[in-house]
Design a protein around this motif. Structure first.
Motif, PDB file in Angstrom:
ATOM      1  N   CYS A 117     100.674 -10.890  53.257  1.00 41.75           N
ATOM      2  CA  CYS A 117     101.874 -11.718  53.065  1.00 41.75           C
ATOM      3  C   CYS A 117     102.802 -11.623  54.274  1.00 41.75           C
ATOM      4  CB  CYS A 117     102.618 -11.284  51.798  1.00 41.75           C
ATOM      5  SG  CYS A 117     101.779 -11.718  50.257  1.00 41.75           S
ATOM      6  N   ARG A 118     102.985 -10.421  54.794  1.00 39.38           N
ATOM      7  CA  ARG A 118     103.826 -10.267  55.993  1.00 39.38           C
ATOM      8  C   ARG A 118     103.216 -11.004  57.176  1.00 39.38           C
ATOM      9  NH1 ARG A 118     103.976  -4.929  54.047  1.00 39.38           N
ATOM     10  NH2 ARG A 118     102.474  -4.239  55.623  1.00 39.38           N
ATOM     11  N   LEU A 119     101.901 -10.915  57.304  1.00 39.40           N
ATOM     12  CA  LEU A 119     101.197 -11.619  58.382  1.00 39.40           C
ATOM     13  C   LEU A 119     101.431 -13.120  58.298  1.00 39.40           C
ATOM     14  CD1 LEU A 119      98.934 -11.546  60.664  1.00 39.40           C
ATOM     15  CD2 LEU A 119      97.335 -11.960  58.799  1.00 39.40           C
ATOM     16  N   ALA A 120     101.322 -13.679  57.093  1.00 37.20           N
ATOM     17  CA  ALA A 120     101.493 -15.124  56.910  1.00 37.20           C
ATOM     18  C   ALA A 120     102.910 -15.573  57.261  1.00 37.20           C
ATOM     19  CB  ALA A 120     101.152 -15.507  55.470  1.00 37.20           C
ATOM     20  N   VAL A 121     103.880 -14.794  56.840  1.00 36.93           N
ATOM     21  CA  VAL A 121     105.279 -15.145  57.146  1.00 36.93           C
ATOM     22  C   VAL A 121     105.523 -15.078  58.648  1.00 36.93           C
ATOM     23  CG1 VAL A 121     107.664 -14.369  56.910  1.00 36.93           C
ATOM     24  CG2 VAL A 121     106.197 -14.491  54.899  1.00 36.93           C
ATOM     25  N   GLU A 122     105.035 -14.042  59.294  1.00 35.90           N
ATOM     26  CA  GLU A 122     105.217 -13.920  60.745  1.00 35.90           C
ATOM     27  C   GLU A 122     104.527 -15.062  61.487  1.00 35.90           C
ATOM     28  OE1 GLU A 122     103.683 -10.062  61.566  1.00 35.90           O
ATOM     29  OE2 GLU A 122     105.332  -9.017  60.556  1.00 35.90           O
ATOM     30  N   LEU A 123     103.340 -15.453  61.011  1.00 36.93           N
ATOM     31  CA  LEU A 123     102.608 -16.561  61.622  1.00 36.93           C
ATOM     32  C   LEU A 123     103.401 -17.854  61.529  1.00 36.93           C
ATOM     33  CD1 LEU A 123      99.894 -17.660  62.818  1.00 36.93           C
ATOM     34  CD2 LEU A 123      99.241 -18.142  60.451  1.00 36.93           C
ATOM     35  N   GLU A 124     103.962 -18.129  60.355  1.00 33.25           N
ATOM     36  CA  GLU A 124     104.736 -19.355  60.170  1.00 33.25           C
ATOM     37  C   GLU A 124     105.974 -19.354  61.048  1.00 33.25           C
ATOM     38  OE1 GLU A 124     105.869 -23.090  58.480  1.00 33.25           O
ATOM     39  OE2 GLU A 124     103.994 -21.987  58.698  1.00 33.25           O
ATOM     40  N   GLN A 125     106.623 -18.210  61.163  1.00 33.15           N
ATOM     41  CA  GLN A 125     107.823 -18.127  61.992  1.00 33.15           C
ATOM     42  C   GLN A 125     107.491 -18.382  63.459  1.00 33.15           C
ATOM     43  OE1 GLN A 125     109.157 -14.194  60.859  1.00 33.15           O
ATOM     44  NE2 GLN A 125     110.427 -14.981  59.198  1.00 33.15           N
ATOM     45  N   LYS A 126     106.364 -17.850  63.918  1.00 36.27           N
ATOM     46  CA  LYS A 126     105.944 -18.080  65.306  1.00 36.27           C
ATOM     47  C   LYS A 126     105.628 -19.549  65.542  1.00 36.27           C
ATOM     48  CE  LYS A 126     104.016 -13.476  66.184  1.00 36.27           C
ATOM     49  NZ  LYS A 126     102.768 -12.694  66.395  1.00 36.27           N
ATOM     50  N   GLU A 127     104.939 -20.164  64.571  1.00 34.14           N
ATOM     51  CA  GLU A 127     104.583 -21.577  64.696  1.00 34.14           C
ATOM     52  C   GLU A 127     105.845 -22.433  64.790  1.00 34.14           C
ATOM     53  OE1 GLU A 127     101.696 -23.365  64.884  1.00 34.14           O
ATOM     54  OE2 GLU A 127     100.709 -21.464  65.276  1.00 34.14           O
ATOM     55  N   GLN A 128     106.827 -22.118  63.976  1.00 31.81           N
ATOM     56  CA  GLN A 128     108.068 -22.900  63.997  1.00 31.81           C
ATOM     57  C   GLN A 128     108.813 -22.704  65.304  1.00 31.81           C
ATOM     58  OE1 GLN A 128     110.308 -21.984  60.457  1.00 31.81           O
ATOM     59  NE2 GLN A 128     109.262 -23.565  59.299  1.00 31.81           N
ATOM     60  N   ASP A 129     108.804 -21.469  65.796  1.00 27.19           N
ATOM     61  CA  ASP A 129     109.488 -21.208  67.061  1.00 27.19           C
ATOM     62  C   ASP A 129     108.839 -21.968  68.214  1.00 27.19           C
ATOM     63  OD1 ASP A 129     111.204 -19.522  65.767  1.00 27.19           O
ATOM     64  OD2 ASP A 129     110.169 -17.670  66.358  1.00 27.19           O
ATOM     65  N   MET A 130     107.501 -22.082  68.160  1.00 24.03           N
ATOM     66  CA  MET A 130     106.781 -22.725  69.263  1.00 24.03           C
ATOM     67  C   MET A 130     106.760 -24.242  69.166  1.00 24.03           C
ATOM     68  SD  MET A 130     103.502 -20.174  69.588  1.00 24.03           S
ATOM     69  CE  MET A 130     102.674 -21.261  70.747  1.00 24.03           C
ATOM     70  N   HIS A 131     106.568 -24.758  67.952  1.00 26.74           N
ATOM     71  CA  HIS A 131     106.315 -26.189  67.823  1.00 26.74           C
ATOM     72  C   HIS A 131     107.265 -26.913  66.873  1.00 26.74           C
ATOM     73  CE1 HIS A 131     102.648 -25.260  69.945  1.00 26.74           C
ATOM     74  NE2 HIS A 131     102.249 -24.456  68.976  1.00 26.74           N
ATOM     75  N   GLY A 132     108.105 -26.186  66.187  1.00 26.61           N
ATOM     76  CA  GLY A 132     108.867 -26.825  65.129  1.00 26.61           C
ATOM     77  C   GLY A 132     108.001 -26.952  63.893  1.00 26.61           C
ATOM     78  N   ALA A 133     108.580 -27.347  62.788  1.00 26.42           N
ATOM     79  CA  ALA A 133     107.836 -27.442  61.529  1.00 26.42           C
ATOM     80  C   ALA A 133     106.729 -28.477  61.654  1.00 26.42           C
ATOM     81  CB  ALA A 133     108.780 -27.817  60.394  1.00 26.42           C
ATOM     82  N   THR A 134     105.539 -28.116  61.196  1.00 27.28           N
ATOM     83  CA  THR A 134     104.418 -29.049  61.194  1.00 27.28           C
ATOM     84  C   THR A 134     103.832 -29.101  59.805  1.00 27.28           C
ATOM     85  OG1 THR A 134     102.869 -27.303  61.801  1.00 27.28           O
ATOM     86  CG2 THR A 134     103.842 -28.574  63.600  1.00 27.28           C
ATOM     87  N   SER A 135     103.054 -30.117  59.548  1.00 28.47           N
ATOM     88  CA  SER A 135     102.424 -30.236  58.232  1.00 28.47           C
ATOM     89  C   SER A 135     100.947 -30.491  58.411  1.00 28.47           C
ATOM     90  CB  SER A 135     103.049 -31.384  57.433  1.00 28.47           C
ATOM     91  OG  SER A 135     102.686 -32.611  58.001  1.00 28.47           O
ATOM     92  N   ARG A 136     100.186 -30.204  57.378  1.00 26.11           N
ATOM     93  CA  ARG A 136      98.749 -30.423  57.447  1.00 26.11           C
ATOM     94  C   ARG A 136      98.407 -31.897  57.571  1.00 26.11           C
ATOM     95  NH1 ARG A 136      97.509 -26.360  52.711  1.00 26.11           N
ATOM     96  NH2 ARG A 136      97.588 -24.427  53.863  1.00 26.11           N
ATOM     97  N   SER A 137      99.337 -32.756  57.153  1.00 27.84           N
ATOM     98  CA  SER A 137      99.040 -34.183  57.199  1.00 27.84           C
ATOM     99  C   SER A 137      98.869 -34.667  58.633  1.00 27.84           C
ATOM    100  CB  SER A 137     100.166 -34.967  56.514  1.00 27.84           C
ATOM    101  OG  SER A 137     101.400 -34.734  57.172  1.00 27.84           O
ATOM    102  N   SER A 138      99.350 -33.881  59.619  1.00 25.93           N
ATOM    103  CA  SER A 138      99.223 -34.283  61.011  1.00 25.93           C
ATOM    104  C   SER A 138      97.835 -33.984  61.565  1.00 25.93           C
ATOM    105  CB  SER A 138     100.275 -33.562  61.866  1.00 25.93           C
ATOM    106  OG  SER A 138     100.041 -32.162  61.857  1.00 25.93           O
TER     107      SER A 138
END
Length: 243
Positions: A117-138
């Motif tokens: 769970c900690r890994l998943a949260v950290e991954l999402e935070q890194k993704e947002q920092d790098m690219h902004g929020a993204t969705s699977r629909s893209s």
């Protein structure tokens, strides 16, 4: 158990091949395996069949090892049952001398799940920092997650949205472990974390050990990254249609 670290048999490799073909269209972001040889070989075989992540690093973790059975390891299951009967107990609650209790196994499972769970949260935070929020629909259709056991589910059901209020954590993690360990992990999900189960699942199915290379699929939602209250849904349990 843990003390007898044997490789897969010929049957085991055939089962791992079948699981790899079954999961070949599922795009994993992480792979974790028990550090026991039979699990390591299973994980490597599954990834070898995958269309998207053949080169993904497999991370080995001792917390995913099978339950330790002490003096019963390397002996037939009938011996374990005889030991339990002599002690006036029943399997699987019986703990042989030198073995792990069910509570000790569950503690390992809890510790590893909280790490995921900690890994998943950290991954999402890194993704947002790098690219902004993204969705699977893209993603393109080919890159979307394809779960072979959920033909009856819509992509919306699998992807997680609760009217847009939940944050989808873009992690799809393959965990390769062992039957008795996973039964305890699932028990932890159900009894401690109130996991939502498929409506057609029976109590005997819930308490049974998965067949070799059986697949279980859980969707984990962490509302706003809240690690204390994971929302867990079991999509399928011990799926073995590939065997």
């Amino acid at each position: 158990g843990q003390g007898v670290d044997e490789p897969l048999s010929a049957t085991g490799f055939r089962q791992a091949d079948a699981a790899g073909l079954f999961l070949s269209n599922v795009k994993f972001t992480h792979v974790f395996s028990s550090d026991l040889l039979r699990a390591k070989q299973t994980a490597a075989t599954i990834l070898g069949k995958n269309k998207f992540c053949k080169d993904l690093e497999i991370k080995y973790d001792a917390r995913l090892r099978e339950r330790k059975y002490g003096v019963a390891e390397g002996r037939p299951l009938t011996d374990l049952k005889a030991m339990a009967k002599t002690a006036g107990e029943q399997c699987p609650s019986f703990t042989p001398s030198g073995g792990e209790t069910l509570d000790e196994v569950r503690e390992r499972a809890r510790d590893f799940f909280e790490f995921l769970c900690r890994l998943a949260v950290e991954l999402e935070q890194k993704e947002q920092d790098m690219h902004g929020a993204t969705s699977r629909s893209s993603e393109t259709a080919e890159e979307q997650l394809v779960f072979p056991w959920t033909n009856h589910c819509s992509e919306a059901e699998l992807s997680s949205g609760s009217g847009g209020t939940s944050k989808v954590l873009d992690a799809n993690i393959l965990v390769v472990s062992h039957g008795a360990y996973m039964r305890n992990w699932i028990s932890y999900f159900v009894s401690d974390l109130n996991c939502t189960l498929p409506t057609n699942l029976t109590k005997s199915q819930l308490s049974s050990v998965s067949p070799n290379t059986g697949v279980s699929h859980f969707i984990i939602k962490l509302e706003n990254g809240n690690l204390l209250k994971p929302e867990i849904t079991c999509v399928c349990l011990n799926q073995d249609s590939h065997l």
